[in-house]
Design a protein around this motif. Structure first.
Motif, mmCIF file in Angstrom:
data_model
loop_
_atom_site.group_PDB
_atom_site.id
_atom_site.type_symbol
_atom_site.label_atom_id
_atom_site.label_comp_id
_atom_site.label_asym_id
_atom_site.label_seq_id
_atom_site.Cartn_x
_atom_site.Cartn_y
_atom_site.Cartn_z
ATOM 1 N N ILE A 71 -29.791 24.787 59.377
ATOM 2 C CA ILE A 71 -28.768 25.117 58.392
ATOM 3 C C ILE A 71 -27.556 25.754 59.060
ATOM 4 C CG2 ILE A 71 -30.405 25.249 56.496
ATOM 5 C CD1 ILE A 71 -30.075 28.259 56.549
ATOM 6 N N LYS A 74 -25.361 29.799 54.339
ATOM 7 C CA LYS A 74 -25.936 30.033 53.011
ATOM 8 C C LYS A 74 -24.883 30.757 52.184
ATOM 9 C CE LYS A 74 -30.093 31.825 52.875
ATOM 10 N NZ LYS A 74 -31.311 32.601 53.226
ATOM 11 N N THR A 75 -24.683 30.297 50.953
ATOM 12 C CA THR A 75 -23.668 30.863 50.074
ATOM 13 C C THR A 75 -24.274 31.104 48.702
ATOM 14 O OG1 THR A 75 -21.947 29.665 51.275
ATOM 15 C CG2 THR A 75 -21.379 30.422 49.079
ATOM 16 N N ILE A 97 -26.815 25.821 50.397
ATOM 17 C CA ILE A 97 -27.314 25.947 51.767
ATOM 18 C C ILE A 97 -26.894 24.683 52.517
ATOM 19 C CG2 ILE A 97 -29.321 26.260 53.246
ATOM 20 C CD1 ILE A 97 -30.776 27.500 50.833
ATOM 21 N N HIS A 98 -25.833 24.787 53.326
ATOM 22 C CA HIS A 98 -25.301 23.634 54.064
ATOM 23 C C HIS A 98 -26.148 23.340 55.293
ATOM 24 C CE1 HIS A 98 -21.532 23.102 51.858
ATOM 25 N NE2 HIS A 98 -21.573 24.409 51.691
ATOM 26 N N ALA A 104 -25.721 19.586 51.399
ATOM 27 C CA ALA A 104 -26.329 20.902 51.235
ATOM 28 C C ALA A 104 -27.436 20.828 50.194
ATOM 29 C CB ALA A 104 -25.266 21.901 50.767
ATOM 30 N N HIS A 106 -28.539 22.681 46.857
ATOM 31 C CA HIS A 106 -27.882 23.564 45.893
ATOM 32 C C HIS A 106 -28.545 23.457 44.530
ATOM 33 C CE1 HIS A 106 -25.655 20.296 43.883
ATOM 34 N NE2 HIS A 106 -25.296 19.864 45.083
ATOM 35 N N LEU A 134 -33.173 30.102 48.640
ATOM 36 C CA LEU A 134 -32.129 30.986 49.162
ATOM 37 C C LEU A 134 -32.725 32.306 49.667
ATOM 38 C CD1 LEU A 134 -29.005 30.682 49.350
ATOM 39 C CD2 LEU A 134 -28.871 32.090 47.309
ATOM 40 N N THR A 147 -21.628 34.939 51.558
ATOM 41 C CA THR A 147 -21.950 33.878 52.506
ATOM 42 C C THR A 147 -22.455 34.478 53.808
ATOM 43 O OG1 THR A 147 -20.223 32.455 51.601
ATOM 44 C CG2 THR A 147 -20.990 31.912 53.810
#
Length: 166
Positions: A71, A74-75, A97-98, A104, A106, A134, A147
């Motif tokens: 990854i 994370k946002t 989470i890219h 990502a 999401h 997350l 983030t």
């Protein structure tokens, strides 16, 4: 699949099959397996399966890229925009989470079509499931932060294995 009172078509059933940890993922590392055929995500701590859920990945015109990733960030939440020819704008997408370019994990509040392809390349999850991911996936997103960028991914980040089995 036979059930009391009848039969359920195999096409209506999703199976989370335990996957062996690839040798490129260190022992004890946290990782997820994304099964594009079954539309299932399974989470592991080393070789131990800890979570499984239905997901919705990319449609044929906007497929989710297979491969092994770590990854990137994370946002807590983010706005998302689609590019032509499939333009869209969605505000306050929860738990992003890219892991690869514009792809990502999401949360998804605008549909509940999990278990079938549905997205523009991202991995859609229920809001409850993305909240779990997350919290669980390294690196930690500290309380009050929006983030966190994953640095030194080979030691502290979540590994993501996206595959089409079969």
């Amino acid at each position: 699949v036979h059930v009391e009172g009848g039969v359920v078509a195999r096409s209506a059933v999703r199976i989370a099959t335990r996957q062996p940890r690839p040798s490129s993922i260190p022992k004890g590392a946290s990782w997820v397996h994304v099964d594009l055929g079954e539309q299932v995500l399974t989470a592991y701590e080393g070789d131990r399966q800890v979570f499984a859920t239905l997901i919705a990945t990319g449609k044929p015109k906007t497929p989710t890229k297979p491969g092994l990733f770590t990854i990137l960030a994370k946002t807590a939440h983010s706005d998302m925009r689609g590019l032509p020819p499939e333009e869209y704008f969605v505000e306050e997408v929860p738990g992003v989470i890219h892991f690869y370019r514009g792809q990502a994990f999401h949360g998804t509040y605008w549909h509940d079509g999990f278990g079938v392809v549905h997205s523009h390349g991202c991995i859609n999850m229920s809001v409850a499931d993305i909240e779990w991911l997350l919290r669980w996936a390294p690196p930690t997103l500290p309380d009050g932060w929006h983030t966190v960028l994953a640095r030194d991914l080979r030691r502290t980040g979540l590994y993501v294995l996206v595959q089409r089995r079969g």
